[in-house]
Structure formats: structure tokens, C-alpha cells
Scaffold this active site. Structure first.
Site, PDB file in Angstrom:
ATOM      1  N   HIS A  54       0.829  -1.222   0.000  1.00  0.00           N
ATOM      2  CA  HIS A  54       0.000   0.000   0.000  1.00  0.00           C
ATOM      3  C   HIS A  54       0.860   1.267   0.000  1.00  0.00           C
ATOM      4  CE1 HIS A  54      -2.940   3.036   0.979  1.00  0.00           C
ATOM      5  NE2 HIS A  54      -2.384   3.226   2.161  1.00  0.00           N
ATOM      6  N   HIS A  78       3.930   6.668   5.794  1.00  0.00           N
ATOM      7  CA  HIS A  78       2.767   7.405   6.306  1.00  0.00           C
ATOM      8  C   HIS A  78       1.905   6.636   7.296  1.00  0.00           C
ATOM      9  CE1 HIS A  78       0.454   5.343   3.047  1.00  0.00           C
ATOM     10  NE2 HIS A  78      -0.577   5.545   3.837  1.00  0.00           N
ATOM     11  N   GLU A  82       0.796   5.229  13.118  1.00  0.00           N
ATOM     12  CA  GLU A  82      -0.509   4.725  13.550  1.00  0.00           C
ATOM     13  C   GLU A  82      -0.514   3.206  13.711  1.00  0.00           C
ATOM     14  OE1 GLU A  82      -5.191   4.630  12.199  1.00  0.00           O
ATOM     15  OE2 GLU A  82      -3.657   5.267  10.776  1.00  0.00           O
ATOM     16  N   ASP A  83       0.078   2.499  12.746  1.00  0.00           N
ATOM     17  CA  ASP A  83      -0.071   1.035  12.709  1.00  0.00           C
ATOM     18  C   ASP A  83       1.067   0.259  13.353  1.00  0.00           C
ATOM     19  OD1 ASP A  83      -2.419   1.468  11.395  1.00  0.00           O
ATOM     20  OD2 ASP A  83      -1.622   1.082   9.391  1.00  0.00           O
ATOM     21  N   ASP A 145      -2.999   8.599  -0.805  1.00  0.00           N
ATOM     22  CA  ASP A 145      -3.388   7.479   0.064  1.00  0.00           C
ATOM     23  C   ASP A 145      -4.850   7.095  -0.186  1.00  0.00           C
ATOM     24  OD1 ASP A 145      -3.369   5.694   2.352  1.00  0.00           O
ATOM     25  OD2 ASP A 145      -4.396   7.282   3.460  1.00  0.00           O
ATOM     26  N   ASP A 265     -24.807  13.986 -27.167  1.00  0.00           N
ATOM     27  CA  ASP A 265     -24.890  14.703 -28.443  1.00  0.00           C
ATOM     28  C   ASP A 265     -23.920  15.878 -28.521  1.00  0.00           C
ATOM     29  OD1 ASP A 265     -26.675  13.079 -29.670  1.00  0.00           O
ATOM     30  OD2 ASP A 265     -28.458  14.295 -29.241  1.00  0.00           O
TER      31      ASP A 265
END
Length: 711
Positions: A54, A78, A82-83, A145, A265
Site C-alpha cells: 500500500h 505514512h 498509527e499502525d 493514500d 450529443d
């Protein structure tokens, strides 16, 4: 637009970077990749792929618009805060402060339990906006992201798909548009359409595929005709047929109530030339070849859109009545239209292009405006609500008296313009002139108008402005001012009322001891003296009740005497049932959360209010009073042709304005006209009525004592 289903390797990615980055910069990007790979070891995406795919794909998306090496490094990293539980300090030690700030800006908030999904979304967006103010690259990474997440939504449950798509359509797509990143905006919209309405998207795509073959020959004929005419005039230009994207077709079908055939059209082309002068020469050539449709020409080169977009737009009628949309722009303008603010970094490595810098400056001005809105809002939800107002509007272009251009959303008024110039100008504006003529502050502005704002030091925002302003800056600034003003006025009013109540009980507030003050606070269940003043001023606590802790036997027959010196106080309002004006005998009623409501003493509604003497205040007019007051008059007339226009003209000559008019036919020959007009005082009203009474068709005129509307 469906992204190819493939995963790139770090080596292939690094090789691609060699087209615009230095070898040393590419090594730093690779080092960030290996650091992130180690941090995410053992983590997998819902699709089953290793999680590192990712951030690598996000970096690849950013590399496609030639973002600088620090942005690519931050893209790789990034999600590690957080992870992976890695702190900002650790990233700063490894990769420097700039990259660490970017990663921290993109990282979502810590996993706090919010009451609602909307609150979580609002908090995340607010944090992103604050980070954007420090470095615009934060939002570019965040958009990259989100773009990769949208491309890989397929494995998500349907309900989560719809929620993510809705959020993307509401916030990320408009941000991409505001920053001029049109290619990303188009993909966001199409991916969201597919996620939210899969059947409609599939059917529309099938219809589009079907008509493509039928349209090909017409597109080729028009393209050939355009190319031949340009060659004949010795203009070198690239002519490209433009495809409408799915969401654009769907939106037009819904908003304009048109069929798929009607929209298809229209044929669209883009002509890319070398210089600005050539753009205008090309426009002349096109208008010579085909007849232009009046009113459809737009010059976004002379006056760029708020996101920096530049191009000439025209619509012409080709052979057999076929409408043809044509956009004419330079190569640099075309790149800016695709990459927007990202083009600033695209050109930064080489020679800086002035239009790219201008686009970057516009984006920074928008972010500065976001920060002003942030200062004037209390919650993240209110902030996002205001930002959405700014994001979704088209623009009008207004001139200041000195010829500067102010960009405003469609539907803006002179008050929006005043706040766009400066918050202080908005707070003190009293009137305006549009193209050198007096005009109402609520009049909607049109592109090309020249606006002059007239200010007064004694003026303040009117709560009624909230009914017509459209810009987030104006709305948040007015609310902020009124809230502060309401607080100030409630403190002042509450203090006067408790001082008067205490004086009736032979106490002097200024001489109260600390224990006596604490007794008052405990009795009224508030924490501070200011809280007590505010509660009394807002009518939440009665002054007589408040002092009973000190003087249980005190009988207070009225609140503090009130002096009215202007028409636009926040905590002093004028009852609509009787419309008091300066010169009328008046009385004040303390109403919960409204402050003082002023009535005429002969108002029918006051009879019921007088029973609670403690809520009634002696009220009188100051010697000099600013502002206009509403008065209601009734005119009985002979029904004649043009009587309303004649009456309006007569009223205008007295210096009043009509706020409301209602006509009731009494019979075939007589009508009753009810008017709400603005007046300065009773003398002004008497002069108005005298002038109207002299009209031959007027049988009777009188002031309405009590309107049927409730207080």
C-alpha cells in the site's frame, strides 16, 4: 477509470524515479521503503497482500505527478506511526524533521472512541487541515493514500464501501478540485460512483461503450476540420477529443434532467498550443470556422478559477447543428489542470513556472482561509460543515474599487465580499455600492461587478446576515462575533439587574464580602460571578430569586432600567407583535435565552407579562439612537391600476425601504395594503404617513397597534 491490477517492486519504482530525481535522493526514498517494510512486517491488507504494497503504491501515485523525494519518503512511512507504534521522534532521527512532520501530518488521530462516525471524520479532517497549513504536501500525500484505497475497495463489505465512497465524494474529491488536481478528482468521482451505485455505473459504462463506436467517425471529422483550419492559419496545436467521465454524465443527467443521448450529443475537444497569444488567435480561428453560441465563452486565462485553472472555453455549432465544446490552453496550463498544486514541485526542480507558483499561492491562500474559519468555529463538525460550503461552490469574480479581483462562491453577497476583504471590514459594514449605485447588502453578486463597502466604527454584524451569506468565512466570523457580543452584553445586563435587585434590599453589590458572594453562587448553582451575571442577563436565573440567599424577604418589582441606544443589540430585541420604534412608550420583558424583548406599553401581549413583575424592566430610549426600526402600517386604497408601484415610489421618496408588502382585496373597488417599513423614529414615521395620505387614491392610513403574529 479502472487502475491496472498489479503490484510494482521497489526496484522498478526506483528505476522510474531516475527520470526526475537525483541518485542520492532515490537512495533516501529506497531507505524509507526498507524501513517501512521492516515496520509493517507481518501485517497484511484485507486482500491478503503484504501491507507494504500500500505505501509503495501511494508513493508510485505521487511519483506519477513528480512529487519531490521528501514527499515520496513520507508516503512510504505514512502509516508507521498509527499502525506500528513507531514515534515521530524515531522517524525524525532516521529521516529528518521535514519527513517526520509530513508523516505526522498524514497520520490519523490516535484511536479515540468518538460518539459518531461523522465526529471521527471531522476530527481527522481538522487535523489534516492544520497540518496542511504547515506544509501543503501533507494533503497531496493524503489524497494519494485515499486514491489507492479507492482503487482497492473491491474487497470491502458493501456498507463500508459506500461509507468510504461518500466521505471521499464529500471531502477528498472537492479538495482535489480546489487544489487543481483534476485527473485525481475525475478518478475519485468515478470510483465513488462505482462503489455507491454499482448497477447504475455498470449500465452507464455499457451505454458509453456502445455509443463510442457510433461517435468515432463524427469525432474524427470534427478533429480533422479543426486541424486543417489551424494549419491553414499556421498555428501549431494539438487537437484532442475529450471523453466525458461516468460521474460527470450521471450528474448532468440528474441535475439538468437530460437523457443520456442529449448529453452525448455534445462533442468536446481540447486544443493545446505553445503560447498565451496563440490561445486567443486559435479562439478567433474556431469562431471563424463555426458559429459560437452567445454567452458560452469564458476566459479563464485572464481571470483564472480559484484553484488556478486557466483555459479559454467556448461552445460552437458545427455541421448539422452539432454542439462542440472547445477548450484552448497552453501545455503548461494543461499540466496545471491535471496536477494542480503538485505542479509547483514538478517545476521546482527545474525552472520555476510562474503559473505553477501562482497556483501554489492560491492554494496557500485557501488554506489560510481555512485557518481563519478554524479560529471562529467551536467544534470540528462545525468546521467541516463550513469548509464543505467553501468547497462545493462555483465562483464569481468581483472587482474592488481599486481593480483587484476577489474570488467568491456563486450566490455571494456584499457581506461575503466585505468579509473576504477583511474580517474587520465585514464586522463594520453598513451599506454597499454595486457598480457605483446603492444596493442592498443581501443582493447576490455577479461576475464583473465593482463593489464598494461602506463601514462605520459603531456598526456590528447583524444576526439577519446569517440568512443570506454563503461563504464559510463570513458565516463563522458573524457567529463568532455575535457569540462574543452576546456574552459581553449578557454580563453587562446581568450585572445591572442584580445590582438593582440588591439595592432594593439595601445591599451594595460592590461592598459584598467573599462569603456573601459564595452564598449567591451556591444558591444559583453557578461557579463564578461572571457565570451569575450571564445567567441573569440571558434570563436563565431571576435576579430576585438570585438574592434570596442574602435577603429572603426582599420584594423586587422590576429589573434594571434599560436604555436603548441602537437597533441591532444582540440581547435586546424588538417584539414583532407591536414593532416599537424610538418615541414610543416602551417596556422591557426579560425572556429566557433571548435577553430583553422590548414591547410598546399598550401592546396586548404585555398584559399577560405584567403579572411577573420581576421579569419586567423600566425601559426608555436614549437621546440619540442609531439604526433602522421596523414599523407596520396599513393603507386602505381605491383599487387602481399601478397603485402598488405609485405607493412604492412615494415611500422611496421619504427615505424608507419596504421590508414586506401584502395586498388584500376588500371588494372589487377597495384594497388594503399591509406594509412593514424601516423608520428612524416616530417623527420619521409621521412624515411618511403624511406623504402617503396626500395620494388621491388613499382613503385611510394608520399604524398597526398589534400584529396577529405572536411575540
Amino acid at each position: 477509470m479502472e487502475a491496472p491490477n498489479r503490484t510494482i517492486s521497489i526496484d522498478n519504482f526506483a528505476h522510474g524515479l531516475s527520470s526526475y530525481l537525483e541518485p542520492a535522493q532515490i537512495l533516501k526514498v529506497k531507505r524509507a521503503y526498507y524501513y517501512a517494510e521492516q515496520a509493517h512486517l507481518g501485517q497484511f491488507r484485507r486482500s491478503g497482500e503484504a501491507y507494504i504494497t500500500h505505501p509503495l503504491e501511494v508513493a508510485n501515485i505521487l511519483a506519477s505527478i513528480h512529487m519531490d523525494h521528501q514527499t515520496l519518503m513520507a508516503a512510504m512511512l505514512h502509516d508507521v506511526i498509527e499502525d506500528c507504534g513507531i514515534g515521530k521522534d524515531a522517524i525524525q532521527q532516521q529521516f529528518g524533521r521535514t519527513v517526520a512532520d509530513l508523516v505526522d501530518g498524514v497520520s490519523k488521530l490516535a484511536k479515540i472512541e468518538y460518539e459518531t462516525q461523522a465526529e471521527k471524520q471531522a476530527e481527522n479532517f481538522q487535523k489534516m487541515a492544520l497540518a496542511m497549513a504547515k506544509d501543503l504536501r501533507v494533503v497531496v500525500i493524503k489524497l494519494g493514500d485515499r486514491l489507492h484505497n479507492m482503487r482497492t475497495l473491491g474487497v470491502m463489505p458493501p456498507e463500508k464501501k459506500r461509507r468510504i465512497a461518500k466521505e471521499t465524494l464529500e471531502i477528498y474529491s472537492p479538495i482535489a478540485q480546489r487544489l487543481g488536481m483534476n485527473d485525481w478528482r475525475v478518478e475519485f468521482e468515478d470510483q465513488c460512483f462505482k462503489a455507491m451505485h454499482p448497477l447504475r455505473s455498470a449500465r452507464l459504462q455499457a451505454s458509453l461503450n456502445q455509443v463510442r463506436g457510433n461517435r468515432r467517425s463524427i469525432v474524427e471529422k470534427i478533429q480533422l476540420a479543426l486541424e486543417e483550419r489551424l494549419q491553414r492559419q499556421q498555428i501549431e496545436g494539438l487537437v484532442i477529443g475529450r471523453e466525458k467521465h461516468l460521474y460527470s454524465i450521471y450528474s448532468k443527467m440528474r441535475s439538468k434532467h437530460k437523457s443520456f443521448k442529449e448529453i452525448m450529443d455534445v462533442f468536446a475537444f481540447r486544443i493545446i498550443v505553445d503560447e498565451i497569444d496563440t490561445c486567443y488567435r486559435t479562439l478567433g480561428v474556431i469562431h471563424n470556422l463555426y458559429k459560437p453560441i452567445p454567452g458560452e465563452f469564458k476566459d479563464y486565462i485572464a481571470i483564472p478559477k480559484v484553484n488556478g485553472y486557466q483555459s479559454l472555453h467556448t461552445v460552437v455549432i458545427g455541421k448539422h447543428g452539432v454542439p462542440i465544446e472547445v477548450q484552448i490552453r497552453t501545455k503548461e496550463m494543461d499540466e496545471l489542470a491535471s496536477s494542480g498544486v503538485a505542479a509547483h514541485w514538478l517545476y521546482k526542480a527545474n525552472e520555476i513556472d510562474s503559473s505553477a507558483v501562482a497556483n501554489f499561492d492560491r492554494a496557500n491562500r485557501w488554506i489560510k482561509r481555512l485557518m481563519e474559519i478554524k479560529q471562529h468555529t467551536n467544534t470540528s463538525l462545525e468546521f467541516v460543515e463550513n469548509v464543505k460550503i467553501d468547497l462545493f461552490k462555483d465562483e464569481v469574480y468581483i472587482f474592488t474599487p481599486k481593480g483587484a479581483i476577489i474570488e467568491l462562491p456563486t450566490g455571494s453577497t456584499a457581506v461575503d465580499f466585505a468579509y473576504a476583504v477583511h474580517t474587520d471590514v465585514g464586522n463594520s459594514c453598513v451599506a454597499c455600492r454595486i457598480n457605483d449605485r446603492p444596493a442592498p447588502l443581501s443582493q447576490r453578486l455577479e461576475s464583473g461587478q465593482k463593489i464598494k463597502i461602506i463601514t462605520s466604527e459603531r456598526s456590528q454584524p447583524n444576526p439577519s446576515w446569517l440568512n443570506f451569506v454563503v461563504t464559510a468565512k463570513a458565516r463563522s466570523a458573524i457567529r463568532h462575533y455575535l457569540k462574543n457580543q452576546r456574552h459581553t452584553e449578557s454580563l453587562e445586563l446581568g450585572k445591572r439587574m442584580i445590582e438593582r435587585a440588591l439595592s432594593h434590599a439595601d445591599y451594595d453589590f460592590a461592598e459584598l464580602k467573599e462569603e456573601q458572594l459564595q452564598l449567591l453562587l451556591q444558591h444559583t448553582n453557578v461557579e463564578t460571578v461572571d457565570d451569575l451575571f450571564e445567567a441573569i442577563g440571558l434570563g436563565k436565573v431571576n435576579a430576585a430569586t438570585a438574592i434570596q440567599a442574602l435577603a429572603p424577604e426582599a420584594q423586587v418589582e422590576g429589573g434594571a432600567p434599560i436604555t436603548i441606544d441602537r437597533a441591532d443589540g444582540v440581547l435586546i430585541s424588538f417584539a414583532r407583535c407591536c414593532c416599537p420604534i424610538p418615541g414610543d412608550p416602551i417596556i422591557g420583558h426579560l425572556s429566557a435565552d433571548k435577553g430583553i424583548v422590548v414591547h410598546r406599553t399598550n401592546c396586548n401581549n404585555v398584559r399577560d407579562l405584567r403579572s411577573k413583575k420581576e421579569n419586567i424592566s423600566d425601559t426608555h430610549w436614549a437621546h440619540t439612537i442609531d439604526g433602522e426600526f421596523m414599523a407596520e402600517i396599513r393603507v386602505e386604497v381605491l383599487s387602481e391600476r399601478g397603485i402598488i408601484a405609485t405607493l412604492a415610489t412615494r415611500l422611496a421618496s421619504t427615505g424608507t425601504s419596504i421590508e414586506r408588502i401584502q395586498v388584500d382585496e376588500r371588494d372589487a373597488e377597495h384594497s388594503v395594503i399591509n406594509l412593514t417599513i424601516s423608520v428612524e423614529n416616530r417623527l420619521h414615521l409621521a412624515n411618511i404617513m403624511r406623504k402617503v395620505r396626500t395620494m388621491s387614491s388613499v382613503e385611510k392610513i394608520y399604524r398597526v397597534r398589534n400584529h396577529k403574529r405572536s411575540r
